[in-house]
Design an enzyme around this catalytic site. Structure first.
Site, mmCIF file in Angstrom:
data_model
loop_
_atom_site.group_PDB
_atom_site.id
_atom_site.type_symbol
_atom_site.label_atom_id
_atom_site.label_comp_id
_atom_site.label_asym_id
_atom_site.label_seq_id
_atom_site.Cartn_x
_atom_site.Cartn_y
_atom_site.Cartn_z
ATOM 1 N N HIS A 1 1.043 -1.091 0.146
ATOM 2 C CA HIS A 1 0.023 -0.068 -0.064
ATOM 3 C C HIS A 1 0.876 1.245 -0.084
ATOM 4 O O HIS A 1 1.583 1.681 0.897
ATOM 5 C CB HIS A 1 -0.979 0.053 1.198
ATOM 6 N N ASP B 1 0.063 5.590 -1.196
ATOM 7 C CA ASP B 1 -0.772 6.426 -1.764
ATOM 8 C C ASP B 1 -0.273 7.527 -2.335
ATOM 9 O O ASP B 1 -0.714 8.675 -2.598
ATOM 10 C CB ASP B 1 -1.314 6.971 -0.340
ATOM 11 N N GLU C 1 -8.906 1.152 -2.590
ATOM 12 C CA GLU C 1 -9.319 1.360 -1.161
ATOM 13 C C GLU C 1 -10.879 1.732 -0.797
ATOM 14 O O GLU C 1 -10.763 2.985 -0.794
ATOM 15 C CB GLU C 1 -7.917 2.028 -0.555
ATOM 16 N N HIS D 1 -13.361 1.682 3.973
ATOM 17 C CA HIS D 1 -12.308 2.501 4.323
ATOM 18 C C HIS D 1 -12.723 2.855 5.870
ATOM 19 O O HIS D 1 -13.126 1.994 6.722
ATOM 20 C CB HIS D 1 -11.976 3.610 3.450
ATOM 21 N N HIS E 1 -8.962 -2.120 7.272
ATOM 22 C CA HIS E 1 -10.143 -1.080 7.524
ATOM 23 C C HIS E 1 -11.448 -1.822 7.971
ATOM 24 O O HIS E 1 -12.509 -1.026 8.317
ATOM 25 C CB HIS E 1 -10.395 -0.284 6.385
ATOM 26 N N HIS F 1 -2.603 -3.035 4.406
ATOM 27 C CA HIS F 1 -1.863 -2.233 5.361
ATOM 28 C C HIS F 1 -2.465 -2.200 6.707
ATOM 29 O O HIS F 1 -2.968 -1.241 7.125
ATOM 30 C CB HIS F 1 -1.775 -1.078 4.786
ATOM 31 N N ASP G 1 2.243 1.941 3.830
ATOM 32 C CA ASP G 1 1.289 3.454 3.671
ATOM 33 C C ASP G 1 1.955 4.631 3.538
ATOM 34 O O ASP G 1 1.653 5.636 4.065
ATOM 35 C CB ASP G 1 0.247 3.614 5.005
#
Length: 422
Positions: free
Chosen positions: A45, A47, A152, A179, A220, A241, A349
């Site tokens: 993961h 971003d 995600e 999420h 999540h 993650h 992350d």
């Protein structure tokens, strides 16, 4: 326990003198880099696509990723640091906020997928799109970074299995079912439950992901959703993650009850670096700050300036603590101890958080983390499994499960309760 061992190791090295300490660190990191020349390090993961959307107009050319951006602290990710970190495969997250309406989220997610593809096209000497385990190994052998797409937030499919299939055809190879908010078909870890896990349609989503060959990502989601998804799925699941709740009691982390099921499931927990998830001290500070924010808002309704002033004063009086690389080591070790060496991976992350643990500030830090594990007795075979072999095994199992369903018809979304068309 692992933190005590790590500190004892560091203390022993330091007592031997600064030159020996430097040599030992360099030797372990060099060993880690040699391992990553043969085994692709696959991070679950990152971003960067969202950072490009938020700060650079969704334009991969708007920032020079061929330059080490560490000094500017603009991004955690750039090509020199990816190379220094030995990254061989990266799941780029195509995140969009849970606050978006599902139709808007669907559009934004396709835009994020397009951003990843334009990022790859902007740097063809470095990145190449991957959709299978074999792709990752082939691309890694060519000296490029295999670039995969992970969605995600299940709200992006807008309750449509047709859209789910279109996302798969566009290259997405996992979906994080929720999420931060509970969706119309799955409970999130950080929101009020609605379904006690998955709704019947949520189960259909998991089955269709199995049929397609798309990994079910349980970061999540609530514990009940984890258990439901593992029960329904014919293929191993992933946590792209997440860290261990047995070390840091955050609802985003994986409880031991689920970790103990991983050998039977066959999946992998990719430990994240988010400070509030890996440090109990940081988690508690975040909770206290949120409580103070709520208190100030109740005292000063309609006066955001007073709330900001009060929160600034509180933060000055209560400085934010920091997480360290030792905290992340503790989580990786805990997942290994409870789930087993075959079920642990890495999902940093990067570029999805504002702060990172000391020692893990950018994507160049993976050899440092692997060296810390080797200093605690991890073998090269262990490191290979953590770095990428476990993820490759899971991907192949998901691909094999899909191949076994090749003759099955695509799933159909149920009509509304009144029987009328949407």
């Amino acid at each position: 326990m692992i933190r005590t061992v790590l500190l004892s190791t560091v203390a022993a090295v330091l007592m031997a003198g600064p030159v020996m300490a430097q040599t030992a660190d360099a030797a372990d990191e060099a060993r880690a880099r040699r391992i990553l020349e043969r085994t692709p390090l696959i991070d679950g993961h990152n971003d960067l696509p969202w950072a490009l959307r938020q700060n650079h107009g969704n334009d991969p050319h708007a920032v020079d990723l061929t330059t080490n951006l560490d000094a500017s602290t603009e991004l955690h990710t750039d090509i020199p640091r990816l190379r220094a970190g030995g990254v061989g495969g990266q799941f780029w997250s195509v995140y969009v906020p849970a606050t978006m309406s599902p139709p808007d989220a669907a559009v934004a997610t396709f835009e994020q997928i397009d951003t990843v593809k334009r990022l790859i096209a902007a740097h063809p000497e470095t990145f190449e799109l991957a959709t299978t385990a074999n792709d990752i190994q082939r691309i890694h052998r060519r000296g490029r970074i295999a670039s995969l797409i992970g969605m995600e937030g299940g709200y992006s499919i807008d309750d449509s299995l047709g859209l789910l299939r279109e996302f798969y055809d566009s290259g997405a190879r996992y979906i994080t079912l929720t999420h931060s908010r509970t969706t119309t078909w799955a409970d999130a870890a950080t929101d009020a439950p609605k379904w006690g896990g998955l709704s019947p349609f949520g189960e259909d989503v998991v089955r269709e992901m199995n049929r397609l060959g798309m990994m079910v990502d349980l970061s999540h989601v609530s514990e009940d959703t984890m258990l439901d998804a593992m029960r329904v799925s014919d293929a191993p699941v992933i946590f792209s993650h997440s860290s261990a709740r047995g070390v840091t009691d955050h609802p985003r982390n994986v409880p031991d009850s689920v970790l103990r099921l991983m050998p039977e499931d066959g999946g992998v927990v990719m430990v994240t670096f988010v400070p509030g998830f890996v440090s109990e001290t940081v988690r508690a500070w975040n909770a206290d700050r949120s409580a103070e924010d709520a208190r100030l808002k109740s005292l000063h309704p309609g006066d955001p300036a007073a709330v900001t002033t009060g929160l600034t004063a509180w933060t000055t009086a209560h400085p934010v603590p920091t997480a360290t690389i030792a905290d992340v080591v503790a989580h990786i070790q805990h997942v290994r101890d409870v789930a087993g060496i075959d079920h642990v991976g890495i999902g940093g992350d990067f570029d999805g958080v504002s702060a990172l643990p000391v020692g893990l500030e950018g994507v160049d830090a993976y050899p440092r983390l692997l060296a810390a594990l080797m200093a605690n007795g991890w073998s090269e075979a262990d490191i290979r499994k953590l770095a990428g072999e476990n993820v490759l095994r899971v991907m192949r199992a998901v691909e094999a499960a899909a191949a076994g369903k090749r003759g099955e018809r695509p799933g159909l979304a149920a009509l509304p309760a009144d029987g009328s068309p949407d």
